[in-house]
Each structure stands twice: as structure tokens, then as C-alpha cells.
Enzyme design. Structure first.
Site, short mmCIF file in Angstrom:
data_model
loop_
_atom_site.label_atom_id
_atom_site.label_comp_id
_atom_site.label_asym_id
_atom_site.label_seq_id
_atom_site.Cartn_x
_atom_site.Cartn_y
_atom_site.Cartn_z
N CYS A 60 0.80 -1.24 0.00
CA CYS A 60 0.00 0.00 0.00
C CYS A 60 0.83 1.29 0.00
O CYS A 60 0.57 2.17 -0.83
CB CYS A 60 -0.98 0.04 1.17
SG CYS A 60 -1.51 -1.55 1.78
N ARG A 104 6.78 -11.02 5.93
CA ARG A 104 6.01 -10.94 7.17
C ARG A 104 6.65 -11.84 8.20
O ARG A 104 6.83 -13.03 7.96
CB ARG A 104 4.56 -11.36 6.92
CG ARG A 104 3.88 -10.38 6.00
CD ARG A 104 2.45 -10.75 5.70
NE ARG A 104 1.89 -9.79 4.76
CZ ARG A 104 0.67 -9.86 4.26
NH1 ARG A 104 -0.12 -10.86 4.61
NH2 ARG A 104 0.24 -8.95 3.41
N GLN A 122 1.87 -11.38 -3.36
CA GLN A 122 0.44 -11.29 -3.64
C GLN A 122 0.18 -10.82 -5.06
O GLN A 122 0.96 -10.05 -5.60
CB GLN A 122 -0.21 -10.27 -2.70
CG GLN A 122 -0.37 -10.76 -1.29
CD GLN A 122 -1.06 -9.73 -0.42
OE1 GLN A 122 -0.92 -8.53 -0.65
NE2 GLN A 122 -1.81 -10.19 0.55
N ASP A 170 -1.39 -8.39 -6.04
CA ASP A 170 -1.94 -7.23 -5.35
C ASP A 170 -2.30 -6.10 -6.33
O ASP A 170 -1.72 -6.01 -7.41
CB ASP A 170 -0.87 -6.71 -4.37
CG ASP A 170 -1.46 -5.88 -3.26
OD1 ASP A 170 -2.69 -5.81 -3.15
OD2 ASP A 170 -0.67 -5.28 -2.50
N HIS A 185 -4.03 -1.76 -6.07
CA HIS A 185 -4.74 -0.69 -5.39
C HIS A 185 -5.45 0.15 -6.44
O HIS A 185 -4.83 0.59 -7.39
CB HIS A 185 -3.76 0.16 -4.57
CG HIS A 185 -3.20 -0.58 -3.41
ND1 HIS A 185 -2.03 -1.29 -3.50
CD2 HIS A 185 -3.69 -0.78 -2.17
CE1 HIS A 185 -1.80 -1.88 -2.33
NE2 HIS A 185 -2.79 -1.60 -1.50
N LYS A 229 -15.15 -4.85 3.90
CA LYS A 229 -14.38 -5.69 2.97
C LYS A 229 -15.16 -6.93 2.57
O LYS A 229 -16.10 -7.33 3.26
CB LYS A 229 -13.05 -6.10 3.61
CG LYS A 229 -13.22 -6.89 4.90
CD LYS A 229 -11.90 -7.43 5.40
CE LYS A 229 -12.11 -8.27 6.65
NZ LYS A 229 -10.98 -9.08 7.01
N HIS A 261 -8.12 -1.93 -1.86
CA HIS A 261 -6.98 -2.85 -1.81
C HIS A 261 -7.56 -4.21 -2.21
O HIS A 261 -8.53 -4.65 -1.61
CB HIS A 261 -6.43 -3.04 -0.39
CG HIS A 261 -6.14 -1.78 0.37
ND1 HIS A 261 -4.86 -1.44 0.74
CD2 HIS A 261 -6.95 -0.82 0.87
CE1 HIS A 261 -4.90 -0.31 1.44
NE2 HIS A 261 -6.15 0.08 1.54
ZN LIG Z 1 -3.08 -2.44 0.33
#
Ligand SMILES: [Zn+2]
Ligand SMILES: [Zn+2]
Length: 627
Positions: A334, A363, A381, A383, A385, A464, A510
Site C-alpha cells: 500500500c 512478514r 500477492q 496485489d 490498489h 471488505k 486494496h
Molecule cells: Zn493495500
């Protein structure tokens, strides 16, 4: 007093009547078969008094697939296990024995270590108890009395449990065995028609590595033999499909203590990885995403701004930088995407702006929680945004759901959706939440996706949708998530110029759909049992030349199949052995090449199937159709 039954009828009972009394008032058979009272989702022991106006449902031995009924059965079986172990191993200390998903366990401190071979003997002892029959008696006592009792017995763990227990202290006794327990329990052992001890493991007292290591005995129990048989078959299947085992067998990846929880990918594993990466890139491009690349490390200030420092700091790897600064390795993408958005003046005409990045994330997880590819410290991920105006939220959520559905269908996995709404510690006003929750709900309904509602389970910055899928064994996995966020753009001071010539703060979505690639591949390995579809299979065709004289022709054939992933197995093994190995490696097509074979007539064996003759052109056409 009156209680309310599931069909809304009322049942009149004397003051202080128990669940069992209620069952008996309805009928003797129900009383005999009753195992549990359920009241608005809460479970209650049959022996406990009901309250006036209470809604009750009485579960019986016929609710053989109800999770609560099974939990009571299995928890009662755990007490039988403890009784058996105490009889067979004098001096053993008992700890805790809860029901768990698919079974139960009990933790013991044995005077001498025991091995797997002890399980048969213990199981036999439990069977003896079942043949004799046991019934449970519940007694409520004072804390002091309970403490004294377990102290006298030398049951140190129980003493500690009494000291830390909240609320009333109750004991359950069956035969000559008494356990500290909140219940609920069966009336007697008759409903336990099938029981099996399934394994042995080490477990620290209270999960604390600093404390004594205990021996955990796992088992399971069912209301009938057929259910146990089904379960054991599924367990065997799951073992055969275990991605850690198949990962080695298929030469895909391995894990090493040199880099805990960070998989080392082998060439064949990378074929699968890149297959998913290609899919991600291709589909993102079709759907209007743009690829970006942002740093792995940011200074602590950035993490404070994003809010991760406060919420996620314990899971971050930190790196000293110069004399005074510290950088944090990103656990999420992010902040980089926020900085990128904020690096220029933005207009409403640029929105929705969809930044995609499948970057490496780290992580820091507790050592005990790492598990093959399913829980790793090196996370990648799929991922993205998406920066949107309020009016664009619903459409973008809809598009993300549509994308997710497309992906899960591609792998033949059933998707399940959960909508989580405002939590107690929410930021923002109720009006804002009314608006954002409604946008998510509308998108789910427009995409005609059934979903479960999790009230209060949303993130503090927005509602979410969590994506779950069920694999071929019916196991449910949490995969991706689609989260709407009104806070992070604010924290980074992001704005865009609206059509009204006024600056507005964008919302950000996200979203990761496959979730982490590591985890997704782990699940795929188990889902397919290692037999990947042709487009993902690390080796698509293996050619087995019959004799030394056929090697040249085999290589010539491999060259003609150059657009695919082809191997020639020219080891000095028998043809039979090489065909079997190709089967073990789950290669979709094996071509055996001998005197009689030519481009017009190839002997092609399909994975798990028979052999047939077809031309090179036909084989190429079939392979191409499966890409
Ligand atoms: Zn994010
Ligand atoms: Zn118990």
C-alpha cells in the site's frame, strides 16, 4: 415457565427444568437421543436449567453432521481417552482435552515417553470403556474444593487451570475419572459409535515454548461407523495430496532452515509460478490495470503514516539504516502505491487508476505457525490498489468480483464470499459506512453472488469482502480480499481535482484475488493432487525412446514439439519403469517411441488413462487446445 421450540411453539415446564426435562416433556425417545441444547447459537449442557422465554433446539444423535453435536460427542470421547490413559499409565498428568475441527485431542505429561505403537493399546482400552458403558455426571463446586481435589491428585495442570478459570467451576465424572470441565457433555457414551486415535504430537503447555512439552494424542469420533470410514478415506486422500510431500516428489520447491518460511523454488515449480504470473499480467492488462514497481524498504515514518507501524509492526522485519534511521521491509504494497499516486497532480479524469504489483512482501510470523507454502514469511500477492471517486466504488467492486469469479472458475474451485461490516473501532461516521457498505452489497448482489454477512468484522478503515474457495476435497480456504479504504489516502494527504474544480480525497480499494502466490500454489498442488492441467504442467510431454537406436528420432520429435514443454527420458531403465515414473510425476502425455512409431502414428499415453495411436498433428492440436 415456558421455553420456545424451533417451530415457534411454546413448551410449559416447571421452574428450574433442564434441557433434558424439556426433551422428556416432548417424548421419551427424544430424551434418550438428546445430546445438547442449542440456544440462539450458544450450546448448553442438557443438565443445566433453562430460563423462562429461552429459545431452544435439542440436538440428538441423529444430528450426525452438526458441528456442535459432533463437538459434544468428541469432547466426551476426549474424556474417555484421558480415563484410559490414566488407567494404563500410572503417574501420568493430564492437561487439557478440547474438541477441534474433525476430532479432539488430549495433552498429557507421561512419566516415560510413548510412541505411536501405544495408540492401539489406548484405543483398545477406550473400546473396553465403551463396551462397559459410561455416563457423565456434572457437579458444580467451589474453587477451593476443586483446587484441593486436584492438588491431592498431583494434577498440577488442573490446579493451574482452576486458578485461572473464570466463572463457576464444574466437574464431570465418568466411571472413576473426574475432570475439570465446563462441558457440555453427552448423557452417556452410547452415542459414540465410532472412535479412532489418529496421531501423536508434541505440544507445549499453553502453547508456550518456555513451558513443559506435553504429548498430544489426537483422535476423532462419530455417531456412526460409515461417517468415520468416509472421514478416514478423505484423510488418506489429503495425505496423498499434501503439497509438502508432492512438492518434493514433483521437484517443485523446498524449504530450508537457512531461510525459515521462505520457499526455494525449483525450475519445475517456477513453470507453475510463471504460468500464474502470465495469467495475472494478461488478465490485468485486459481489465485496465497498469503495472508498477515500488521499493521493498521504507523508513519508519512512512509506516507510521500508513498506519502499519501501529497495527502491523510485530510482523515487520526491520533493517538499520545509517546511524539513526530504521527501514521496515514491506509486509504490504500500500504505502508505495500511495506515494506514487501522490507524486503528481491528479484529475478525476484519471480515475479509476488501477496500480498492480506482485512484489515480494515479508512478514515476520511466529515460528510455530509456519506451514509449507500455506503459511510463509516470503509472500507474493497478486496485489492491486484502485483509486476511485465515490461514484466509482460499486462498479470497481463489481469488476473485482467478476475477475475473482473468472479466476476461481478457471481452476474449478467453488468460491464463497463474505461481507464484513463496520467494527466497533471504526474510523469515520455512520453515514460514510452506510454508503460504503451499501456499495459493496450492491456489487455482490448485482454480480448475483451469494454471500455471508460478518457484522462488525470489517477493517477499521472500511468494509471488505473476503474470498474463500473450496477445493476438490471440500476444504475451505481463505484466498483473496477486496477492501474499501477511506483512511489511508487521507493519511497520505492524497487528492484529485474533481469535475467541480475542488480537491477531493479518493477512496482506495486494496485487492488481492488469488491471495499469495505461494499459498495459492500450495492449495493448487493439493487441489489437483499434483496432476496440473496441461497449461500449468511443468512437463507437458515426455518422450520415452524404446531403445538406444530410437533416441535420435525421439529428440527429433521433441524438436517438432518445441512450442511445448517436452522432455526425452533416455535413461537406461526399462520402458515400463520410465512410463511408471512419468505417471508418478503426473505428466499429462507420454509418448513411447519405437520401431513402429512415426509422425503419422505415435503411441500416446494420457495421464491416468489408456494408450492410443495418433498423429503428431493431432497431438499438437490437442495440446494447443489445452493451453
Ligand atoms: Zn493495500
Ligand atoms: Zn470436558
Amino acid at each position: 415457565m415456558r421455553v420456545i421450540l424451533p417451530d415457534s411453539s411454546e413448551l410449559e415446564l416447571p421452574e428450574g427444568a433442564t434441557g433434558l426435562d424439556a426433551a422428556a416433556a416432548i417424548g421419551p425417545k427424544l430424551a434418550e437421543e438428546a445430546v445438547l441444547v442449542r440456544s440462539n447459537g450458544r450450546v448448553q449442557d442438557l443438565r443445566l436449567p433453562l430460563e423462562d422465554g429461552q429459545q431452544i433446539q435439542i440436538l440428538t444423535t441423529r444430528d450426525n453432521d452438526d458441528p456442535d453435536a459432533l463437538a459434544v460427542l468428541r469432547h466426551s470421547a476426549a474424556h474417555l481417552l484421558a480415563e484410559a490413559v490414566r488407567r494404563l499409565y500410572p503417574g501420568v498428568k493430564i492437561a487439557i482435552g478440547p474438541p477441534i475441527e474433525n476430532g479432539f485431542y488430549y495433552d498429557f505429561e507421561f512419566p516415560e515417553p510413548i510412541g505411536e505403537d501405544a495408540l492401539d493399546r489406548i484405543e483398545e482400552e477406550i473400546r473396553r470403556e465403551l463396551t462397559e458403558g459410561r455416563s457423565w455426571e456434572r457437579r458444580q463446586i467451589s474453587r477451593d474444593e476443586a483446587r484441593q481435589r486436584f492438588e491431592d491428585e498431583g494434577e498440577d495442570y488442573k490446579v493451574e487451570l482452576v486458578d485461572t478459570a473464570e466463572g463457576d467451576i464444574s466437574l464431570y465424572t465418568q466411571g472413576d475419572f473426574t475432570d475439570l470441565c465446563r462441558g457440555p457433555h453427552l448423557q452417556n457414551s452410547a452415542p459414540i459409535k465410532a472412535i479412532k486415535l489418529t496421531g501423536l504430537a508434541g505440544a507445549y503447555w499453553r502453547g508456550d515454548e518456555q513451558k513443559t512439552q506435553l504429548t498430544r494424542i489426537y483422535g476423532t469420533a462419530f455417531f456412526n461407523e460409515a461417517d468415520l470410514k468416509d472421514y478416514l478415506e478423505r484423510l488418506e486422500d489429503a495425505k496423498r495430496r499434501d503439497h509438502r510431500r508432492l512438492g518434493v516428489q514433483l521437484d517443485l520447491f523446498h524449504l530450508s532452515e537457512h531461510a525459515p518460511g521462505m520457499p526455494i523454488w525449483h525450475p519445475k515449480g517456477m513453470v507453475i509460478w510463471n504460468g500464474l504470473e502470465d495469467l495475472r499480467r494478461r488478465e490485468n492488462a485486459k481489465r485496465g490495470y497498469v503495472e508498477v514497481k515500488t521499493p521493498l524498504l521504507y523508513d519508519v515514518e512512512t509506516w507510521i503514516t500508513s498506519g502499519h507501524w501501529e497495527k502491523f509492526r510485530d510482523n515487520m522485519f526491520l533493517v538499520p539504516y545509517g546511524e539513526e534511521r530504521t527501514l521496515g521491509m514491506k509486509p504490504m504494497n500500500c504505502p508505495g502505491h500511495m506515494l506514487l499516486f501522490g507524486s503528481a497532480l491528479r484529475s478525476y479524469r484519471e480515475l479509476p487508476l488501477r496500480y498492480a504489483e506482485a512484489s515480494t512482501l515479508h512478514r515476520n510470523e511466529l515460528a510455530g505457525t509456519l506451514h509449507g507454502l500455506l503459511r510463509v514469511q516470503h509472500v507474493t500477492q497478486d496485489d492491486a490498489h484502485i483509486f476511485v471517486t465515490p461514484e466509482q466504488i460499486e462498479e470497481e467492486i463489481f469488476a473485482s468480483l467478476d475477475y475473482a469469479k473468472f479466476l476461481y472458475d478457471l481452476f474449478g474451485m467453488d468460491a464463497r464470499f463474505e461481507l464484513s461490516t463496520r467494527p466497533d473501532n471504526k474510523l469515520g461516521t455512520d453515514e460514510e459506512w452506510d454508503f460504503t457498505e451499501e456499495a459493496l452489497r450492491a456489487a455482490l448482489e448485482r454480480r448475483e453472488l451469494p454471500y455471508e454477512l460478518n457484522p462488525g468484522e470489517g477493517a477499521f478503515y472500511g468494509p471488505k469482502i473476503d474470498l474463500h474457495m473450496s477445493d476438490v476435497l471440500g476444504r475451505s480456504w481463505q484466498m483473496g480480499t477486496i477492501q474499501l479504504d477511506s483512511q489511508m489516502p487521507k493519511r497520505f494527504g492524497l487528492t484529485y481535482m474533481g469535475a467541480d474544480n475542488v480537491e477531493h480525497t479518493p477512496y482506495v480499494i486494496h485487492r488481492a484475488l488469488l491471495g499469495s502466490l505461494e499459498r495459492f500454489i500450495g492449495i493448487l498442488i493439493e487441489h489437483y493432487g499434483g496432476a496440473f492441467p496441461v497449461w500449468l504442467a511443468p512437463v507437458q510431454v515426455r518422450i520415452v525412446p524404446v531403445g538406444e537406436g530410437h533416441r535420435e528420432a525421439a529428440h527429433a520429435l521433441a524438436e517438432k514439439l518445441g512450442g511445448f514443454r517436452v522432455e526425452v527420458d533416455e535413461r537406461d531403465e526399462t520402458v515400463g519403469k520410465r512410463i511408471r515414473d512419468a505417471e508418478v510425476e503426473k505428466i499429462p502425455y507420454t509418448v513411447v517411441y519405437g520401431d513402429r512409431e512415426s509422425d503419422q502414428a505415435l503411441a500416446v499415453r494420457e495421464r491416468g488413462g489408456g494408450q492410443s495411436t495418433r498423429s503428431l498433428d493431432d497431438l499438437v492440436a490437442e495440446l494447443s487446445a489445452n493451453l
